[in-house]
Write an enzyme that holds these catalytic residues in place. Sequence first.
Site, PDB file in Angstrom:
ATOM      1  N   SER A 144      -6.385   7.125  -1.852  1.00 23.66           N
ATOM      2  CA  SER A 144      -6.245   5.662  -1.842  1.00 23.66           C
ATOM      3  C   SER A 144      -4.798   5.218  -2.063  1.00 23.66           C
ATOM      4  CB  SER A 144      -7.162   5.079  -2.910  1.00 23.66           C
ATOM      5  OG  SER A 144      -8.436   5.612  -2.767  1.00 23.66           O
ATOM      6  N   ARG A 159       4.582   6.085  -0.067  1.00 19.88           N
ATOM      7  CA  ARG A 159       4.971   5.651  -1.412  1.00 19.88           C
ATOM      8  C   ARG A 159       3.724   5.692  -2.274  1.00 19.88           C
ATOM      9  NH1 ARG A 159       4.784   1.357   2.124  1.00 19.88           N
ATOM     10  NH2 ARG A 159       2.987  -0.008   1.797  1.00 19.88           N
ATOM     11  N   ASP A 197      -9.803   4.755   1.110  1.00 21.02           N
ATOM     12  CA  ASP A 197     -11.066   4.336   0.481  1.00 21.02           C
ATOM     13  C   ASP A 197     -11.738   3.166   1.213  1.00 21.02           C
ATOM     14  OD1 ASP A 197      -8.976   2.768  -0.426  1.00 21.02           O
ATOM     15  OD2 ASP A 197      -9.576   2.746  -2.528  1.00 21.02           O
TER      16      ASP A 197
HETATM   17  C1  BGC Z   1      -3.352   1.604  -1.829  1.00 17.84           C
HETATM   18  C2  BGC Z   1      -4.364   1.685  -0.698  1.00 17.84           C
HETATM   19  C3  BGC Z   1      -5.762   1.656  -1.270  1.00 17.84           C
HETATM   20  C4  BGC Z   1      -5.937   0.455  -2.175  1.00 17.84           C
HETATM   21  C5  BGC Z   1      -7.333   0.379  -2.782  1.00 17.84           C
HETATM   22  C6  BGC Z   1      -3.653   0.446  -2.756  1.00 17.84           C
HETATM   23  O1  BGC Z   1      -2.807   0.487  -3.871  1.00 17.84           O
HETATM   24  O2  BGC Z   1      -2.045   1.470  -1.329  1.00 17.84           O
HETATM   25  O3  BGC Z   1      -4.167   2.862   0.054  1.00 17.84           O
HETATM   26  O4  BGC Z   1      -6.679   1.615  -0.204  1.00 17.84           O
HETATM   27  O5  BGC Z   1      -5.001   0.504  -3.216  1.00 17.84           O
HETATM   28  O6  BGC Z   1      -7.607   1.476  -3.573  1.00 17.84           O
END
Ligand code: BGC
Length: 498
Positions: A144, A159, A197
């Site tokens: 995520s 990042r 996710d």
């Molecule tokens: C991330 C995403 C993720 C989202 C929810 C964000 O901080 O960059 O990739 O889908 O959080 O978890």
Amino acid sequence: MSLSQKAESIASEFVFSDDDVRKCSKQFIFELDKGLKSVVPTVCQIPTYVTKVARGTEKGVSLAVDLGGTNLRVCSVELNGDTTLTAKHAKKVIPPGIMTAATGAELFHLIAHEIDQFLQLHHRDALEKLRQSKDVLPLGFTFSYPAYQTSINSGILLRWTKGFVIPDVVNKDVCQLLQVAIDEFNLPVEVTALVNDALGALMFRTYTLPLSQTRTSVGAIFGTGTNGVYLEKLSNITKSLGNHDDSTGEMFISCEWGSFDNGLLVQPNTTYDVKVDQISMNPGNQMFEKRVSGMFQGELLRVVLNELYADPDAGLFRGVQWNDPAQGEGPAPFFTPWAIDTSLLSMAAADNAQELPALSKALVETLRISADHVSADDVRAVKTIADAIGKRAARLAGMAIASVLIKGGRMTVDRNLLPVTGIVENPSDVEGVDIAVDGSVVELYPGFERYMREAWSVIDDIGPAGERMIKMGIAKDGSSIGAAIIALIAQMDVRHIQ
Ligand code: BGC
């Protein structure tokens, strides 16, 4: 000014008006479009290499490991091919030290270790059989964080977000790092899919919904962090794509909308937002996420209340003893960054009783202060501010969902199918729009959906009639299972080609 007037005045700074919703949505769609043309640092529009939803008829066994912002989960899934499935889960809170580990090897070793433990506990016999037959179990890696994909099972970390900072993983392929760690445990497991996710949640919903109702084209997470995926026409993705299936003419795109409008051209910005950004792990980044997601709303509330407390005229928590030994050890949560959880805002929104008894109790417990120093005015002021922060977050969230629905072309065709009255008696009778959501904020914050709907209905391309066509379902903990489903489909696809 009295405490309640001061609270009202601060709350007014968090108003995100209908005009703001419309203006932000225009900019949002502009950024979505830009991200499809080139690799940009903000809404980076990551191609997922998933080109169709699950049908509910898939059959087989697969695994998933899910590295979220708070928990690390492992699960195994057996798909029965009839929209039902059997799943086994293990969950562990990510140790804080791991989020800032010195090397990525520590993190990936921990993940592989959890997979190993899970398999030993739940699938010892299957492991033996796989080893003998030299077969492998497919694994979906729910990751995520923004990892730029050039195939279904590779992704370069752009990042870190949320609480993670492990510099040596940035610019590396996280699937490869996980596979190396898994191989060190000598496990017959192959990482066949990297899955955000939001996409996992969507796939879970499409597998479990009866086929005839499956029109889900948007998935979104409003939890510790926030993000959305939507189905985009391949012809609109003009930046370079790796090898992909083009049979459907579409592909799911992971927007990484947490970084929408990092330059703050159109987003609301209060002095409190500025403070939260400054003490965060990634100042200047994830500016949309910092207004919307669970990791930041509690902290925003703490920052506002600190300022109010520092104003002697306001008289918030007058006479309070922060280090009251009767209330437990350790530094006072009120002065400790990140010590107030966003669940306090949910508690505030849920308490509409005259004297706000539940919120009052929650404040005493969260702040570890004596109930004698929490007056009725104090609790009311906290509620006013918490509600304003929560409402702004939900309207911003609604604006994001609306924008991807419009960008994905979901709001134009289907509206004509509405009855002339615009009133839908039974939403499943019309060709509706379906979105899958998950995360603690959307699940637990009372009124989050209502506020999102308000935002949808003031956007021209949706309006009240369009708003009624949008169905939203919680895909509870769906991100892991969804990744397992994608992993299985990916393995079947590869075997089909060979
Ligand atoms: C991330 C995403 C993720 C989202 C929810 C964000 O901080 O960059 O990739 O889908 O959080 O978890």
